[in-house]
Scaffold this motif. Structure first.
Motif, PDB file in Angstrom:
ATOM      1  N   UNK A 100     -16.840  13.416   7.882  1.00 30.98           N
ATOM      2  CA  UNK A 100     -16.576  14.751   7.586  1.00 30.98           C
ATOM      3  C   UNK A 100     -17.678  15.741   7.835  1.00 30.98           C
ATOM      4  N   UNK A 101     -17.270  16.912   8.270  1.00 35.42           N
ATOM      5  CA  UNK A 101     -18.281  17.947   8.500  1.00 35.42           C
ATOM      6  C   UNK A 101     -18.020  18.691   7.340  1.00 35.42           C
ATOM      7  N   UNK A 102     -18.936  19.657   6.661  1.00 37.96           N
ATOM      8  CA  UNK A 102     -18.836  20.221   5.498  1.00 37.96           C
ATOM      9  C   UNK A 102     -19.401  21.443   5.660  1.00 37.96           C
ATOM     10  N   UNK A 103     -19.178  22.824   5.061  1.00 37.30           N
ATOM     11  CA  UNK A 103     -19.899  23.828   5.055  1.00 37.30           C
ATOM     12  C   UNK A 103     -20.054  24.303   3.672  1.00 37.30           C
ATOM     13  N   UNK A 104     -21.351  24.837   3.425  1.00 40.57           N
ATOM     14  CA  UNK A 104     -21.469  25.162   1.974  1.00 40.57           C
ATOM     15  C   UNK A 104     -21.275  26.563   1.967  1.00 40.57           C
ATOM     16  N   UNK A 105     -19.827  26.912   1.342  1.00 40.74           N
ATOM     17  CA  UNK A 105     -19.542  28.145   1.531  1.00 40.74           C
ATOM     18  C   UNK A 105     -20.002  29.275   0.726  1.00 40.74           C
ATOM     19  N   UNK A 106     -20.548  30.121   1.461  1.00 39.63           N
ATOM     20  CA  UNK A 106     -21.121  31.510   0.962  1.00 39.63           C
ATOM     21  C   UNK A 106     -22.566  31.090   0.799  1.00 39.63           C
ATOM     22  N   UNK A 107     -23.029  29.995   1.197  1.00 37.45           N
ATOM     23  CA  UNK A 107     -24.497  29.557   1.132  1.00 37.45           C
ATOM     24  C   UNK A 107     -25.007  29.627  -0.508  1.00 37.45           C
ATOM     25  N   UNK A 116     -19.277  33.938   7.732  1.00 45.39           N
ATOM     26  CA  UNK A 116     -19.890  35.437   7.548  1.00 45.39           C
ATOM     27  C   UNK A 116     -21.363  35.077   7.032  1.00 45.39           C
ATOM     28  N   UNK A 117     -21.701  33.939   6.352  1.00 44.17           N
ATOM     29  CA  UNK A 117     -22.893  33.880   5.768  1.00 44.17           C
ATOM     30  C   UNK A 117     -23.853  32.797   6.528  1.00 44.17           C
ATOM     31  N   UNK A 118     -25.052  32.999   6.251  1.00 41.73           N
ATOM     32  CA  UNK A 118     -26.093  32.089   6.481  1.00 41.73           C
ATOM     33  C   UNK A 118     -25.905  30.910   5.495  1.00 41.73           C
ATOM     34  N   UNK A 119     -25.732  29.663   6.293  1.00 39.50           N
ATOM     35  CA  UNK A 119     -25.414  28.777   5.321  1.00 39.50           C
ATOM     36  C   UNK A 119     -25.999  27.294   5.793  1.00 39.50           C
TER      37      UNK A 119
END
Lengths: 113, 113
Positions: free
Chosen positions: B89-96, B28-31
């Motif tokens: 691994x692909x990773x997402x910066x949670x919450x930016x 839900x965030x820009x990240x």
């Protein structure tokens, strides 16, 4: 720059036992996170500390506690070890919190028997 | 909730052929999105970090473009090398916020002669 240093590299403990894992971040890095890697693949976020304060917690079992010290090194105290705690434990550090590039240590392989 | 999906558990290629590893995400965030590479018995290492929407980032012959419209950050390389064999691994910066990365389940790339 020696990178992120973790110790010990390997450790074997009996079920119900205790263990302490240590992480020394890159000099100047005050943001330290811990990850657990099981089955050689899945990386689970455990906990994050920034400037000695816990900032976020993920899958860290209540049997484990993590502390960050004045020099920013981090220790994970593990108690009442269970067989499913057997995993690689990685810590990583970065300069600041925010969209950061983590540098991972070489990990500690814990085997609970 | 926030998540990262890597649909391929194993990709086997012949040396010289192009590489494409898929990564889609939900947040839900820009990240920021990241690709990490982990060689056997080593720590994960940062390979790529996303830039702005629709901008390509490159490193060590690999490239990826963040497409917010399709929530994707696929990893590509024009010609696979034997040394590219590793876990990606692909990773997402949670919450930016950079506090933690949410990792996908990883894709094992095996490059054959």
């Amino acid at each position: 720059d020696s990178g992120v240093v973790q110790s010990p590299r390997h450790i074997i403990k009996e079920k119900g036992g205790r263990s302490v894992l240590t992480c020394i971040p890159i000099s100047g890095h005050s943001n330290v996170v811990w990850y657990q890697q099981t089955l050689g693949k899945e990386l689970k976020f455990l906990i994050q500390h920034y400037e000695k304060v816990e900032r976020d917690k993920g899958f860290l079992p209540s049997r484990f506690s993590v502390q960050q010290f004045d020099d920013y090194h981090s220790e994970m105290n593990m108690s009442a070890l269970e067989l499913e705690d057997s995993a690689m434990y990685f810590c990583a550090s970065s300069l600041v919190t925010g969209p950061s590039d983590y540098t991972f240590g070489s990990g500690t392989r814990l085997l609970v028997i | 909730g926030d998540s990262v999906t890597q649909t391929e558990g194993l990709v086997t290629l012949t040396e010289g052929l192009p590489v494409m590893l898929n990564c889609t995400y939900q947040t839900a965030y820009s990240t920021f999105l990241f690709w990490y590479v982990q060689h056997l018995n080593e720590a994960p290492k940062l390979l790529l970090k996303s830039s702005t929407d629709n901008k390509r980032t490159e490193h060590q012959g690999f490239h990826a473009t963040l497409h917010k419209s399709s929530s994707s950050f696929h990893l590509q390389k024009s010609s696979a090398q034997l040394s590219d064999s590793a876990l990606y691994y692909c990773a997402l910066d949670y919450g930016g916020s950079g506090n933690k990365l949410i990792f996908g389940t990883g894709t094992l790339l095996s490059v054959k002669p």
